[in-house]
Write a protein that holds these residues in place. Structure first.
Motif, mmCIF file in Angstrom:
data_model
loop_
_atom_site.group_PDB
_atom_site.id
_atom_site.type_symbol
_atom_site.label_atom_id
_atom_site.label_comp_id
_atom_site.label_asym_id
_atom_site.label_seq_id
_atom_site.Cartn_x
_atom_site.Cartn_y
_atom_site.Cartn_z
ATOM 1 N N GLU A 180 0.836 -1.203 0.000
ATOM 2 C CA GLU A 180 0.000 0.000 0.000
ATOM 3 C C GLU A 180 0.864 1.244 0.000
ATOM 4 O OE1 GLU A 180 -2.511 -0.156 3.370
ATOM 5 O OE2 GLU A 180 -3.922 -1.619 2.518
ATOM 6 N N ASN A 181 0.315 2.307 -0.593
ATOM 7 C CA ASN A 181 0.961 3.604 -0.499
ATOM 8 C C ASN A 181 0.356 4.397 0.651
ATOM 9 O OD1 ASN A 181 -1.523 4.308 -1.478
ATOM 10 N ND2 ASN A 181 -0.782 5.040 -3.471
ATOM 11 N N ASP A 182 0.644 5.677 0.702
ATOM 12 C CA ASP A 182 0.146 6.490 1.811
ATOM 13 C C ASP A 182 -1.366 6.617 1.809
ATOM 14 O OD1 ASP A 182 2.771 6.847 2.499
ATOM 15 O OD2 ASP A 182 2.963 8.791 1.475
ATOM 16 N N GLN A 183 -1.994 6.500 0.640
ATOM 17 C CA GLN A 183 -3.449 6.583 0.540
ATOM 18 C C GLN A 183 -4.106 5.204 0.649
ATOM 19 O OE1 GLN A 183 -1.418 8.153 -1.839
ATOM 20 N NE2 GLN A 183 -1.548 10.105 -0.726
ATOM 21 N N HIS A 184 -3.340 4.198 1.084
ATOM 22 C CA HIS A 184 -3.848 2.837 1.245
ATOM 23 C C HIS A 184 -4.362 2.267 -0.081
ATOM 24 C CE1 HIS A 184 -3.459 3.262 5.578
ATOM 25 N NE2 HIS A 184 -4.125 4.410 5.493
#
Length: 899
Positions: free
Chosen positions: A812-816
């Protein structure tokens, strides 16, 4: 033995030829008459032939006698020693002529009898050269009168012929004096010596190769031909163009010219004349064009010398090179474009391992990927340096600023730069991004920036592109693109000539090479505001931004062009070249996709109603495409050798086996033909299904709800083709396929699904029947009427894409938002190394292959959910979806809908 005295033998048996005696008599009489006629003709021709031979011999003998008489008179007048042919006279040991009249008299007599075929004439020529050089230094003028011109011209031709003489070979002392003589003559009558410039430079070029590695390569050495070369290049005459053309043909195309030769040429020659001569040679007819008369290796050396001489001249000359850059760019564009394949394949050739058992000892020498010579590679690499690329465009932006941002097409400066940059992008595909970035960042004008503000490359080429007739016509009406792309089209609506149309297309193409860089580095605020000022304090990205009105006009142009190229594919490309059309169409639609994907919130103009023209038309094209694919499949079954997908891996493996070079060449040619047939079939399918091509390459023009509806119809058609109108449960009951039934444990849903369904491949489209097993090994009761399958698919996706499940295949990235783990393969390899498993072992490769197959299976599960219309709660990162969509369906399975 005929003792009767008769011509015929009366006792001989009559030949059994089936002919009567009278017939044989007639035939023998005719043959005898023909033989007598030929004999009489030969007798009549013999006296004239004998007379001609005698006359020629007497003329040759008389000429030899006269020439010998002249030689004796010349020797007596010169008071030469009888051993003159073996003497080595020099200018220091011989006194000059007493008067110019005496020198001219001896010169006229010498050129009348001297011949390269006479060994003793070399000594006489050397003797005269020494005395002439001594006399020349004391004369007030180089050419006292016009009566000297013709004798000196003949003397120059004689000296060149002596240099080219093979037998007997000339000595180094002879060569030294002849070079001194040619240097003097070329400086005295340069315009007349241009008549023999081809012989002149061919002889000197041979000397450069002969003394390349010795001390004679230095200019100060007596045997160096460098001074004689520049003696003819230095003067400016009416025949200067002829001189430089001969210099290019016979000197600059030779490999490994000495460094000293290049230095003296760059100091004494004129770069503008060299560029004009090259431009003339490249514009000639096919029989005289330099690109056809010289090999690729010779042209590569020519490019290297040309770049070296231009760079050295520009660095030494501090004034503006504006007048010389235009022909330089034009010549370099033609040469590099012609050799783009050789340059791109040999500038950084891949390392190829040669088999120890190969019996082809010349494979390296004849390999098309052998590396370039170091000097050639170094000079060509200077073309893709930041200073070189940005420097050319900086001058153009300065000119544009001085003209008040008006971009006139008549000068050709813009089109020259466009052709040059496009040529660099084609010749150096691996450095394409760097070249584009240098153009984007290095386009500011470097002279008088306080008076003339710098012009970004994006705006410069946007203004130049929008003022072309091609851009205006296509923006007004999409159908104009047909005649602009295919001049033979019946819909000719423009009056542009072929050169003008090509120049305008090149400017447009260069702009679309640069603009995607701006879209990648520009944020939404910069894109939507569009800088209107040229404040030097603003960022270069903001200064390069186009206004919204300009973006709107640009979108209209791309939309009209892309739509017309897909919709009118057959008319634009014709029957024979569908592949060329589609490559250009994909290029422009790709630019439009990049604009939409980078800024999806910016609304484009309303799509044309003819794009879809109703759902039935799209479905009908899909059916037609499937029928054509089935016919291709049937042909492949009847002719398995023509199937381009069969045994590709086996053929690639066979390339490493022992065999003759010719066998491998034949195998490679056959494989290439099969690949071309496959590409031709695919392009034909694209040309007969324009709606599907628009739907695939420009889907953002179609409302999302309409695309979903079309997709569901495609799925329905595919289900009917695969299992008819039979329901899923009935199909499972009738087919009785155990491979579509599986028992799945709740604790290992993904692993069990992978083990039992990965091998189905396309068969995963068919209905599947799932039976769940709890953690105690008890089969859960229930009938799979669709709900169990839906639960299975959602459970598999939740387990596979959950970043906390320990699989670490997606992160996942920071925005899930999910995207594939870029280090998954390397992490697996590191774990295997820690476990003591060698990298090249079979277990190591199997483990890595298993990981990649799991990624593939996850994609199939997502496809199964889309195929069955099952919603799954998964959120992918936008950049991953964009990367996924860029494949365009070209890697889909056989007979599969690209959409």
């Amino acid at each position: 033995v005929n003792l009767s005295g008769r011509k015929g033998n009366p006792f001989a048996a009559t030949p059994s030829t089936g002919q009567s005696p009278s017939t044989q008599t007639v035939q023998s009489t005719v043959a005898h008459a023909q033989a007598e006629r030929a004999l009489r003709q030969q007798e009549r021709r013999r006296p004239p032939a004998a007379t001609a031979i005698q006359k020629s011999w007497r003329g040759y003998r008389d000429r030899r006698e006269i020439e010998d008489t002249w030689r004796r008179d010349w020797d007596v007048w010169e008071e030469a020693d009888p051993s003159l042919g073996r003497a080595v006279p020099t200018a220091n040991t011989l006194v000059p002529y007493q008067s110019q009249a005496d020198c001219l008299k001896q010169l006229q007599l010498l050129v009348h009898f001297a011949s390269p075929r006479e060994p003793s004439d070399m000594g006489r020529l050397r003797h005269f050269a020494c005395r002439y050089q001594a006399s020349f230094l004391g004369w007030p003028t180089a050419c006292p009168s016009n009566e000297w011109i013709f004798p000196l011209l003949r003397l120059g031709k004689l000296s060149i012929a002596m240099l080219q003489r093979a037998q007997p070979p000339i000595t180094p002392d002879d060569t030294k004096e002849l070079l001194r003589l040619l240097y003097t003559i070329a400086g005295t009558i340069p315009e007349q010596m241009a008549m023999y410039s081809e012989m002149f430079f061919e002889a000197l070029g041979d000397l450069l190769e002969k003394y390349r590695d010795g001390p004679a390569s230095q200019t100060g050495h007596p045997l160096s031909p460098n001074m004689a070369i520049v003696a003819l290049l230095r003067p400016k005459t009416a025949r200067t163009g002829i001189v430089y053309e001969s210099f290019v043909r016979y000197v600059l195309c030779r490999p490994d010219l000495p460094d000293r030769t290049l230095r003296i040429i760059e100091s004494e020659g004129r770069m503008e004349d060299l560029a004009l001569a090259l431009n003339s040679l490249l514009s000639r007819s096919s029989s005289e064009n330099l690109l056809r008369t010289k090999s690729a290796e010779e042209l590569l050396w020519l490019i290297a010398y040309f770049i070296h001489l231009h760079r050295s001249t520009a660095s030494r000359n501090s004034r503006s090179t504006k007048g010389r850059d235009a022909p330089y760019v034009t010549v370099l564009s033609r040469l590099v474009s012609h050799l783009a394949v050789d340059i791109s394949s040999r500038i950084d050739p891949p390392s190829t391992a040669i088999s120890d058992h190969s019996d082809d000892t010349t494979s390296l020498a004849t390999s098309p990927h052998r590396p370039l010579p170091p000097f050639v590679r170094w000079e060509i690499l200077t073309l893709i340096s930041q200073d070189h690329v940005s420097g050319l465009l900086a001058q153009a932006t300065t000119s544009a600023a001085q003209a008040g941002n008006t971009f006139a097409m008549g000068s050709g400066q813009t089109s020259h730069l466009a052709v040059y940059v496009l040529t660099l992008l084609r010749a150096f595909p691996r450095r394409g991004d760097e070249i584009r970035m240098w153009l984007y960042l290095g386009s500011t004008s470097r002279q008088s920036e306080e008076i003339y503000p710098s012009v970004p490359a994006i705006k410069y080429y946007y203004n130049a592109a929008t003022q072309t007739s091609v851009y205006k016509l296509i923006s007004d009406e999409p159908s104009h693109a047909i005649s602009l792309l295919n001049p033979q089209s019946r819909r000719r609506t423009d009056t542009l000539t072929v050169p003008d149309r090509n120049e305008q297309w090149q400017i447009i193409l260069l702009f679309f090479e640069l603009y995607p860089i701006v879209l990648k580095v520009m944020d939404d605020e910069e894109f939507l505001t569009g800088a209107a000022s040229s404040d030097s304090c603003e960022s270069w990205t903001r200064r390069s931004a186009l206004s919204l009105d300009q973006v709107k006009d640009l979108t209209v142009f791309l939309k009209n062009l892309s739509f017309c190229m897909y919709w009118n594919a057959s008319e634009i490309a014709g029957v024979d070249e569908p592949e060329k059309k589609n490559s250009i169409a994909e290029y422009f639609s790709g630019n439009l996709s990049a604009f939409h994907d980078n800024h999806p919130d910016a609304k484009s103009t309303r799509p044309q109603d003819a794009v879809i023209a109703g759902l039935p038309a799209v479905v009908q094209e899909e059916e037609e495409k499937h029928k054509i694919q089935e016919s291709y499949a049937a042909d492949a079954n009847e002719h398995p050798d023509d199937d381009p997908d069969d045994n590709i891996e086996e053929e690639e493996a066979q390339d490493t086996l022992i065999g003759t070079q010719r066998t491998q060449q034949v195998r490679n040619i056959e494989r290439l033909k099969r690949q071309q047939r496959k590409a031709s079939r695919r392009k034909y399918l694209e040309s007969v299904t324009p709606r599907l091509e628009i739907l695939q390459n420009m889907p953002f023009f179609i409302p999302f709800a309409t695309r979903v509806q079309i997709f569901r119809h495609f799925v329905l058609l595919d289900q009917v083709r695969r299992r008819g109108n039979v329901e899923a449960d009935m199909w499972l009951f009738r087919s009785d396929k155990s491979s579509h039934r599986a028992r799945v444990h709740r604790e290992s849903i993904f692993d069990d699904a992978f083990e039992q369904f990965y091998k189905l491949n396309e068969g995963l489209k068919e209905p599947i029947q799932i039976t769940f097993v709890d953690k105690f090994g008890t089969v859960e009761e229930g009938i799979d009427g669709g709900g169990v399958t839906k639960e299975f698919l959602t459970s598999v996706t939740n387990e596979a894409f959950n970043s906390m499940n320990g699989l670490d295949m997606f992160v996942e990235n920071d925005q899930h938002l999910l995207y594939p783990n870029p280090t998954a393969v390397e992490e697996r390899k590191e774990l295997l190394r820690q476990a003591g498993m060698p990298d090249n072992s079979q277990d190591h490769r199997a483990s890595v292959r298993d990981l990649l197959q799991r990624f593939e299976f996850m994609g199939r599960i997502i496809g199964k959910c889309l195929y069955e219309g099952i919603l799954v709660d998964i959120h992918f990162a936008p950049f991953f979806l964009l990367k996924w969509s860029l494949t365009g369906g070209h890697s889909s399975a056989a007979r599969e809908s690209a959409y």
